[in-house]
Design an enzyme around this catalytic site. Sequence first.
Site, PDB file in Angstrom:
ATOM      1  N   CYS A   1      41.767  41.097  46.604  1.00  0.00           N
ATOM      2  CA  CYS A   1      41.199  42.444  46.607  1.00  0.00           C
ATOM      3  C   CYS A   1      40.424  42.738  47.887  1.00  0.00           C
ATOM      4  O   CYS A   1      40.163  43.899  48.194  1.00  0.00           O
ATOM      5  CB  CYS A   1      40.294  42.635  45.389  1.00  0.00           C
ATOM      6  SG  CYS A   1      39.060  41.347  45.193  1.00  0.00           S
TER       7      CYS A   1
ATOM      8  N   GLU B   1      36.731  46.814  38.768  1.00  0.00           N
ATOM      9  CA  GLU B   1      36.998  46.573  40.188  1.00  0.00           C
ATOM     10  C   GLU B   1      38.456  46.927  40.406  1.00  0.00           C
ATOM     11  O   GLU B   1      39.352  46.313  39.811  1.00  0.00           O
ATOM     12  CB  GLU B   1      36.722  45.119  40.570  1.00  0.00           C
ATOM     13  CG  GLU B   1      36.862  44.884  42.062  1.00  0.00           C
ATOM     14  CD  GLU B   1      37.438  43.523  42.392  1.00  0.00           C
ATOM     15  OE1 GLU B   1      38.446  43.486  43.132  1.00  0.00           O
ATOM     16  OE2 GLU B   1      36.890  42.514  41.900  1.00  0.00           O
TER      17      GLU B   1
END
Length: 479
Positions: A259, A222
């Site tokens: 994020c 990620e």
Amino acid sequence: MTSPSPLVSPATGAARDAALVLAALTPSERGALLRDLSDVLREHTGQLVTLAQEETHLDETRLRGEVLRTCMQLDMFAEITEEGAYLDVMIDRADTEALPAPRPDVRRMLVPLGPVAVFTASNFPFAFSVLGGDTASAIAAGCPVIIKAHEGHPRLTDLTAALAAAVLPTGVLSVVHGRDAGRALVTDPVVQAVGFTGSTAGGRALFDLAAQRPDPIPFYGELGSLNPVIITPGALAARGADLVGEYIGSVTRSQGQLCTKPGLLFLPERHGLENSLHEAISAVPPAPMLGPWIAEAYSATLDDLAAHAAVRRIGAVPTGNKGTEQRAHSPSAALLTVTADDLRNHPELLRECFGPASMVVTYTSSEDLLATLRKIPGSLTATVHGEENTDEELVRNIWSTLRAGRLIWNDWPTGVAVTRAMHHGGPWPATTSPLHTSVGGTAINRWLRPIAYQNMPEALLPQALQTSNPWGVRRRTAP
């Protein structure tokens, strides 16, 4: 085959020995291990949170909430393991009269890959760390885990791992430190897959290492995400003033170190909110970031974006390292603005700025908006604030244009619910594999592979495939 490195071989050797032990446990036994880990976190929350505050500068409320979230993840994967549906068992019985040819007995299920490596994240010292979703889903799948500790919270990592080791079989969980050890983990022949949460540059370098092995392995990274938010003309007219405060709250939550932070906000031209945006972002007090390396990278990226000829500033601009040491590690929140046309013509502006900053993009028409959205790289999330009765055609066009793993309507992307249906992934560069996710029930799929058994004697079949179904798992059976 790559030779093992002495930096990691004690950990990978122990994981190799533990793999058969962990894989042989029944679903209920594996679920019990996960519940034990959840209990350990709950029992030692105070001690862990105190140490996390010292190493990360995150506040106690945030950290206690994150411990609870981590416990919920462990409990969720315990349930998933105990149910056994994740094994995806399929049984096609032999049929001598099948056309065009007789059919053999074929039985299929998912099995654990073996030892895996997990790189922990700086911004979530519990939920994406030693006992976070990557580890919980891997143990649920039957895979031992070697943790690459993040340099931002090494003592917390070691303490959490020591507490976990007390309830786990030997070798199921271990820790290594240092970047050299991290690279060695990715290339160690024992390691069969990698989970990573971090920067695009760091993740890409490790992804390439995994692909260049003599035996390439899956790398589930990620990485970076812009998480665009689109405000339609209808939403602007109906509740534009309210959206300002919600937007700034989402951008600056946890000092922008999430994020899923909205990095782009699309507003109609002449939106009339610039003064409100200026006041809202200027009212956000500076706060310490996770560490000086993040604060410095944030200031450098923001200064570079703000210096671009097509970009204007709204509100405060961080002082970076130009002020006192405290100000350098606690930079201010900031907003930039650019037109949609300029953003299309300057793709170098499509960069994640990890911290409390975002860019307002003004569009002149639906065509201008959609043309710009086509240029945005893959994201973890994409959000639309609109009015259901007036914006439906535009929103459908937006959804068909954007590439993201989670589509959000009239909400904000920060805050990732711990549910089975959650998908926390997206096309590159959000993740290296958009099919899989680091949050949600399907996270377990990353650590499994299918095996089909053809005409296998009953005694040689895994228990989940035996006719008597001793594990009692859900199965799809064809007569």
